[in-house]
Design an enzyme around this catalytic site. Structure first.
Site, PDB file in Angstrom:
ATOM      1  N   GLU A  75     -26.080  -0.199  19.526  1.00  0.00           N
ATOM      2  CA  GLU A  75     -27.219   0.208  20.358  1.00  0.00           C
ATOM      3  C   GLU A  75     -28.361  -0.785  20.207  1.00  0.00           C
ATOM      4  O   GLU A  75     -28.992  -1.178  21.195  1.00  0.00           O
ATOM      5  CB  GLU A  75     -27.711   1.615  19.952  1.00  0.00           C
ATOM      6  CG  GLU A  75     -26.689   2.727  20.179  1.00  0.00           C
ATOM      7  CD  GLU A  75     -25.810   2.967  18.959  1.00  0.00           C
ATOM      8  OE1 GLU A  75     -25.518   2.000  18.226  1.00  0.00           O
ATOM      9  OE2 GLU A  75     -25.417   4.121  18.741  1.00  0.00           O
ATOM     10  N   HIS A 113     -26.531  -2.571  14.777  1.00  0.00           N
ATOM     11  CA  HIS A 113     -25.586  -1.617  15.338  1.00  0.00           C
ATOM     12  C   HIS A 113     -25.478  -1.931  16.832  1.00  0.00           C
ATOM     13  O   HIS A 113     -26.309  -2.656  17.393  1.00  0.00           O
ATOM     14  CB  HIS A 113     -26.060  -0.179  15.123  1.00  0.00           C
ATOM     15  CG  HIS A 113     -25.882   0.292  13.711  1.00  0.00           C
ATOM     16  ND1 HIS A 113     -26.103   1.582  13.317  1.00  0.00           N
ATOM     17  CD2 HIS A 113     -25.484  -0.365  12.593  1.00  0.00           C
ATOM     18  CE1 HIS A 113     -25.859   1.708  12.028  1.00  0.00           C
ATOM     19  NE2 HIS A 113     -25.490   0.542  11.567  1.00  0.00           N
ATOM     20  N   CYS A 135     -26.538   6.983  15.636  1.00  0.00           N
ATOM     21  CA  CYS A 135     -26.799   7.510  14.291  1.00  0.00           C
ATOM     22  C   CYS A 135     -28.274   7.893  14.130  1.00  0.00           C
ATOM     23  O   CYS A 135     -29.157   7.366  14.814  1.00  0.00           O
ATOM     24  CB  CYS A 135     -26.404   6.490  13.229  1.00  0.00           C
ATOM     25  SG  CYS A 135     -27.436   5.023  13.224  1.00  0.00           S
ATOM     26  N   LEU A 165       0.143 -10.882   0.331  1.00  0.00           N
ATOM     27  CA  LEU A 165      -0.462  -9.774   1.089  1.00  0.00           C
ATOM     28  C   LEU A 165      -1.578 -10.249   2.012  1.00  0.00           C
ATOM     29  O   LEU A 165      -2.527  -9.519   2.282  1.00  0.00           O
ATOM     30  CB  LEU A 165      -0.977  -8.665   0.143  1.00  0.00           C
ATOM     31  CG  LEU A 165       0.041  -8.102  -0.851  1.00  0.00           C
ATOM     32  CD1 LEU A 165      -0.594  -6.994  -1.707  1.00  0.00           C
ATOM     33  CD2 LEU A 165       1.273  -7.551  -0.143  1.00  0.00           C
ATOM     34  N   GLY A 187       7.231  -0.621  -2.608  1.00  0.00           N
ATOM     35  CA  GLY A 187       8.657  -0.332  -2.692  1.00  0.00           C
ATOM     36  C   GLY A 187       8.865   1.184  -2.630  1.00  0.00           C
ATOM     37  O   GLY A 187       7.917   1.961  -2.394  1.00  0.00           O
TER      38      GLY A 187
HETATM   39  N1  LIG Z   1      11.748  -2.840   2.071  1.00  0.00           N
HETATM   40  C1  LIG Z   1      10.452  -2.807   1.880  1.00  0.00           C
HETATM   41  O1  LIG Z   1       9.695  -2.482   2.785  1.00  0.00           O
HETATM   42  C2  LIG Z   1       9.926  -3.168   0.524  1.00  0.00           C
HETATM   43  C3  LIG Z   1       8.533  -3.248   0.347  1.00  0.00           C
HETATM   44  C4  LIG Z   1       8.070  -3.551  -0.935  1.00  0.00           C
HETATM   45  C5  LIG Z   1       8.974  -3.782  -1.974  1.00  0.00           C
HETATM   46  N2  LIG Z   1      10.298  -3.708  -1.740  1.00  0.00           N
HETATM   47  C6  LIG Z   1      11.270  -3.920  -2.832  1.00  0.00           C
HETATM   48  O2  LIG Z   1      11.128  -2.827  -3.706  1.00  0.00           O
HETATM   49  C7  LIG Z   1      11.435  -3.279  -5.044  1.00  0.00           C
HETATM   50  C8  LIG Z   1      10.311  -2.816  -5.963  1.00  0.00           C
HETATM   51  O3  LIG Z   1      10.330  -1.401  -5.927  1.00  0.00           O
HETATM   52  P1  LIG Z   1       9.297  -0.492  -6.658  1.00  0.00           P
HETATM   53  O4  LIG Z   1       9.609   0.883  -6.266  1.00  0.00           O
HETATM   54  O5  LIG Z   1       9.287  -0.841  -8.102  1.00  0.00           O
HETATM   55  O6  LIG Z   1       7.905  -1.024  -6.044  1.00  0.00           O
HETATM   56  P2  LIG Z   1       6.500  -0.276  -5.853  1.00  0.00           P
HETATM   57  O7  LIG Z   1       6.718   1.085  -5.326  1.00  0.00           O
HETATM   58  O8  LIG Z   1       5.666  -1.188  -5.023  1.00  0.00           O
HETATM   59  O9  LIG Z   1       5.893  -0.216  -7.315  1.00  0.00           O
HETATM   60  C9  LIG Z   1       6.272   0.799  -8.189  1.00  0.00           C
HETATM   61  C10 LIG Z   1       5.231   0.936  -9.276  1.00  0.00           C
HETATM   62  O10 LIG Z   1       4.015   1.376  -8.719  1.00  0.00           O
HETATM   63  C11 LIG Z   1       3.268   1.949  -9.783  1.00  0.00           C
HETATM   64  N3  LIG Z   1       2.516   3.098  -9.307  1.00  0.00           N
HETATM   65  C12 LIG Z   1       1.165   3.190  -9.261  1.00  0.00           C
HETATM   66  N4  LIG Z   1       0.793   4.375  -8.848  1.00  0.00           N
HETATM   67  C13 LIG Z   1       1.890   5.093  -8.642  1.00  0.00           C
HETATM   68  C14 LIG Z   1       2.092   6.412  -8.216  1.00  0.00           C
HETATM   69  N5  LIG Z   1       1.067   7.232  -7.924  1.00  0.00           N
HETATM   70  N6  LIG Z   1       3.355   6.854  -8.099  1.00  0.00           N
HETATM   71  C15 LIG Z   1       4.376   6.032  -8.381  1.00  0.00           C
HETATM   72  N7  LIG Z   1       4.247   4.755  -8.793  1.00  0.00           N
HETATM   73  C16 LIG Z   1       2.990   4.281  -8.920  1.00  0.00           C
HETATM   74  C17 LIG Z   1       4.274   2.361 -10.848  1.00  0.00           C
HETATM   75  O11 LIG Z   1       3.974   1.635 -12.030  1.00  0.00           O
HETATM   76  P3  LIG Z   1       2.980   2.356 -13.089  1.00  0.00           P
HETATM   77  O12 LIG Z   1       3.651   3.630 -13.484  1.00  0.00           O
HETATM   78  O13 LIG Z   1       2.794   1.389 -14.165  1.00  0.00           O
HETATM   79  O14 LIG Z   1       1.726   2.609 -12.340  1.00  0.00           O
HETATM   80  C18 LIG Z   1       5.610   1.956 -10.278  1.00  0.00           C
HETATM   81  O15 LIG Z   1       6.503   1.471 -11.237  1.00  0.00           O
HETATM   82  C19 LIG Z   1      11.602  -4.769  -4.978  1.00  0.00           C
HETATM   83  O16 LIG Z   1      12.964  -5.065  -4.961  1.00  0.00           O
HETATM   84  C20 LIG Z   1      10.975  -5.132  -3.657  1.00  0.00           C
HETATM   85  O17 LIG Z   1      11.566  -6.288  -3.104  1.00  0.00           O
HETATM   86  C21 LIG Z   1      10.799  -3.385  -0.517  1.00  0.00           C
END
Ligand SMILES: NC(=O)c1ccc[n+]([C@@H]2O[C@H](COP(=O)([O-])OP(=O)(O)OC[C@H]3O[C@@H](n4cnc5c(N)ncnc54)[C@H](OP(=O)(O)O)[C@@H]3O)[C@@H](O)[C@H]2O)c1
Length: 364
Positions: free
Chosen positions: A57, A55, A80, A212, A299
């Site tokens: 310290e 840590h 701590c 990522l 997304g």
């Molecule tokens: N502009 C941006 O910053 C950005 C960033 C990322 C992606 N995108 C674009 O977004 C598009 C994809 O969109 P998306 O909405 O499908 O992506 P997402 O939000 O990353 O993934 C959606 C999936 O997450 C899962 N999920 C897990 N836990 C969840 C929860 N608690 N609530 C809701 N969903 C949950 C769901 O599948 P399950 O139900 O099977 O769990 C859902 O279908 C692509 O076109 C991508 O290029 C844009």
């Protein structure tokens, strides 16, 4: 109790700067800085080492050797009192003959707190946050936001990043791969370099196959990749799987898909919760796994779910100069009720807005 001297304030500022350099390699431990002063001279400095190491310290005491006797320790976080992977710091300071301890932020962690009381009980003069003052306290609170969020909310500190067109779309308008330009994408990689993990939903993995990781800026460590995927739709040949992604799924997800993902290198965990409790369980799992600072880049589906569940501590919106008009004119400020704009900046042609929940939303 004597207020901190000018030398002690300077040493505290130095300790904060040292701690800043140690981030994020200390996770899950907080990055702490410590400077030992004797008769106004620095006799030892230390910063938290990666897990299992000293840590701050202990590192400062090792650097000072016998010169620690009679010194003042200026530490960013309360020393701590807990015996974890390393011995507790409060008794180590007292044993070394440190006479006075000045610290900027209390340790809220149930296991580790109590160091200040222990030092006082050993006859050491202790100067805490109330006397040290707000600037140092706020600086350390910002520096340790992940550690403090886990200690108080049992989930990581969450930054949600979304890139959107000026007219509010999260998908690129045509067949472009990205919404924003290279400067905004480099800014995302700088965020990634600061966090323990980067999270998306399965929809983003299926659509974009992201890695990522940190590529556009240099980084000492790579963040972990995390996919929230209740139905296990993540393809085994996805790039994040090859990186050993943590895939959090529902208790009833298909076993064949789990096996295929595991074989391909993913760490799949089933969470027993369902409904809105599932997302909370996912956040708690990440915290228990040592994730203090999380960058979410999902997304619209998962982004909305995270905002609705109030598990977002910072919202970073990258607004592209695309869509119906230039971003600076066409943007409707997203800082509606509940959100305050913290910073507005530019990255090439794109606009970057940093927002945080207002007080009413905090304390969740
Ligand atoms: N502009 C941006 O910053 C950005 C960033 C990322 C992606 N995108 C674009 O977004 C598009 C994809 O969109 P998306 O909405 O499908 O992506 P997402 O939000 O990353 O993934 C959606 C999936 O997450 C899962 N999920 C897990 N836990 C969840 C929860 N608690 N609530 C809701 N969903 C949950 C769901 O599948 P399950 O139900 O099977 O769990 C859902 O279908 C692509 O076109 C991508 O290029 C844009």
């Amino acid at each position: 109790m004597r207020a901190p001297t000018v030398d002690e304030r300077r040493a505290l500022a130095r300790a904060i700067a040292l701690a800043e350099r140690a981030r994020p390699s200390t996770a899950p431990n907080p990055a702490v800085g410590c400077v030992l002063l004797r008769d106004g001279d620095v006799v030892g400095e230390g910063v938290t080492h990666p897990p299992g190491g000293h840590h701050a310290e202990a590192a400062a005491l090792a650097a000072a050797g016998p010169r620690a006797a009679g010194a003042t320790a200026c530490v960013t976080l309360e020393p701590c009192a807990h015996h974890g992977r390393t011995p507790p710091c409060a008794p180590a300071l007292a044993d070394a003959g440190v006479r006075r301890v000045v610290y900027a932020h209390a340790d809220p962690h149930a296991l580790a707190s109590g160091g200040a009381d222990e030092l006082r009980a050993r006859g050491v003069e202790v100067v805490g946050p109330d006397t040290v003052g707000g600037v140092f306290h706020h600086a350390v609170a910002a520096q340790l936001e992940g550690f403090l969020t886990v200690a108080t909310h049992e989930r990581p500190h969450v930054t949600l990043k979304a890139a959107q067109t000026a007219d509010g779309h999260l998908r690129p308008p045509d067949d472009r791969r990205w919404i924003t330009g290279p400067a905004a994408r480099a800014a995302v990689h700088r965020w990634r370099a600061e966090v323990d993990a980067v999270l998306v939903g399965s929809g983003t993995v299926l659509a974009d196959d992201p890695r990522l990781d940190v590529r556009l800026v240099s980084s000492r460590v790579q963040p972990r990749a995390v996919v929230l995927d209740r139905r296990l739709r993540t393809p085994p040949d996805a790039q994040v799987v090859a990186r050993g992604a943590l895939v959090l799924t529902a208790a009833d997800a298909p076993t064949g898909a789990e096996q295929a993902l595991r074989t391909a290198g993913a760490d799949v965990r089933r969470l027993a919760a369902d409904g809105s409790g599932w997302l909370a369980a996912a956040m708690a799992t990440l915290a228990a796994d040592g994730v203090r600072n999380l960058l979410a880049e999902p997304g619209a589906t998962l982004a909305r779910a995270m905002l609705d569940a109030a598990v977002v501590d910072r919202l970073v919106l990258h607004v592209a100069d695309l869509g119906t008009g230039p971003a600076r004119r066409a943007l409707t400020p997203p800082s509606g009720p509940g959100w305050a704009t913290e910073r507005v900046g530019g990255a090439g042609p794109d606009l970057i807005l940093q927002l945080r929940p207002c007080a009413a939303q905090e304390g969740r």
